[in-house]
Design an enzyme around this catalytic site. Sequence first.
Site, PDB file in Angstrom:
ATOM      1  N   GLN A 189     -37.455 -75.756 -89.081  1.00 33.23           N
ATOM      2  CA  GLN A 189     -36.104 -75.408 -88.638  1.00 33.23           C
ATOM      3  C   GLN A 189     -36.170 -74.757 -87.261  1.00 33.23           C
ATOM      4  OE1 GLN A 189     -33.470 -76.468 -89.768  1.00 33.23           O
ATOM      5  NE2 GLN A 189     -31.794 -74.996 -89.937  1.00 33.23           N
ATOM      6  N   HIS A 226     -36.877 -77.045 -92.947  1.00 31.89           N
ATOM      7  CA  HIS A 226     -36.986 -78.445 -92.535  1.00 31.89           C
ATOM      8  C   HIS A 226     -35.748 -78.711 -91.699  1.00 31.89           C
ATOM      9  CE1 HIS A 226     -37.816 -82.911 -93.879  1.00 31.89           C
ATOM     10  NE2 HIS A 226     -37.823 -82.755 -92.561  1.00 31.89           N
ATOM     11  N   LEU A 227     -35.924 -79.149 -90.461  1.00 24.87           N
ATOM     12  CA  LEU A 227     -34.829 -79.197 -89.495  1.00 24.87           C
ATOM     13  C   LEU A 227     -33.597 -79.896 -90.055  1.00 24.87           C
ATOM     14  CD1 LEU A 227     -33.691 -78.731 -86.676  1.00 24.87           C
ATOM     15  CD2 LEU A 227     -34.773 -80.870 -85.959  1.00 24.87           C
ATOM     16  N   HIS A 228     -32.466 -79.184 -90.021  1.00 27.35           N
ATOM     17  CA  HIS A 228     -31.212 -79.763 -90.506  1.00 27.35           C
ATOM     18  C   HIS A 228     -30.019 -78.993 -89.948  1.00 27.35           C
ATOM     19  CE1 HIS A 228     -31.880 -76.376 -93.237  1.00 27.35           C
ATOM     20  NE2 HIS A 228     -30.593 -76.423 -93.576  1.00 27.35           N
ATOM     21  N   PHE A 229     -28.921 -79.694 -89.853  1.00 30.89           N
ATOM     22  CA  PHE A 229     -27.611 -79.121 -89.552  1.00 30.89           C
ATOM     23  C   PHE A 229     -26.729 -79.345 -90.776  1.00 30.89           C
ATOM     24  CE2 PHE A 229     -29.541 -80.308 -85.577  1.00 30.89           C
ATOM     25  CZ  PHE A 229     -29.176 -79.322 -84.675  1.00 30.89           C
TER      26      PHE A 229
END
Length: 427
Positions: A189, A226-229
């Site tokens: 993230q 974990h990269l998220h929008f």
Amino acid sequence: MLTIKRVATLVSINQELEQAAGCGKDCLGSCCMPGAKLPLYTFGRRRSGLLAGDSDGDNGFLDSLLLAQWEDRMDKGLFRYDVTACETMVLPGEHGFIAQLNEGRHSKKRPTEFRVDQVLQPFDGKKFNFTKVGQEEVLFCFEESEDGTSQYYEKAPVSWSPNVIAINVSPIEYGHVLLVPCVLDCTPQRIDPDTFLLALQMAVEADNPYFRLGYNSLGAFATINHLHFQAYYLAAPFPVERAPTTLICHRWKKGGVKILELGNFPVRGLVFEVGDSLEDLANAVANTCIYLQNANIPFNVLIADRGGRVFVFPQCFAERQARGEVEQEILDTQVNPAVWEISGHIVLKRRLDYESATEESAWRLLAEVSLTQERFDEVKKHCLKSVFNAPNKVKVEMPTMDSSLHLMGLSGVALNGQSEHCLVLQV
């Protein structure tokens, strides 16, 4: 012009089962994604956001598609509770804070699995991440088209590491989804210019003023590294969107990103407004976030106005909580002030808090999140330096060099001017 390309209808479930591979769970991991086919939405890159009711009239399909697919997953029982049954009210007062009673999210949301005192942490594949999500939770992949047009494919071969839009199984509002850039890259993230531009493109493509995207860093109530929008629909203005702002940076000549400071709002923050380039806006915000990440300052981001405005909130709630400085009455509510709460949509977990909610109690909660004025001014100075001093130069509107430098607290900083209207600072 948007087109829809259809494929042949399946006549037997065995047609899909014969293609199944990997772990057998049809997940988003590298075990199952090769050879998989998922719905795909491709978009043409936009140069700028859409502000104040502007619309080019061609983007409504993404909006309709997302909602139709989200409702389909709701009908299939993939959510942990029915968010449409949650009670919501606008609190009386000047600011219009919105309170929601969401008891299901408190009891059924995934717990945080990492430290809250470090903004940047390495990806850990042993903990929950989006590669473990089932493909049935994916609404569609979201990729830039090669010909600049928007198209939808009901089934398309999956690229190695696609951008996916999936449901949030613990939703806050109607249409609550997750944008996971390059899911198989397993990026932790953190924000960078390319992935933030992708989030802006989604906001522009949706072309709906009630659709906003949000981002929480680690330490600012992200629960998955974990990269998220996140994104959802709220058919009312967020209080932060109505808050007054003070211009920090603008330029005599039109076209650059404008940087403003929030006023008369419980959480101090910066506001970025698009000029003639969505890429400039993405770079300006991402450079600000990169500084905050590297300085270990937790933060939240709200994308509003169809991608035309971005709010950045450095915050210190977890830090204050660890030092025992947050009122016990506020801690008892168990509210985690993440991007939606900070923006004024406050998700309450207990009925007694919902029924006693007032504008004053909302303000008191959010004030615990904010940096002090002194600390915010120092952080703001470094954020602005990061915008001007980054390798990817950002065109920002400036009044005059002397007055703007004084206003930003950057007097004495060496200048590397590219033109009299475009200021680049070098520390």
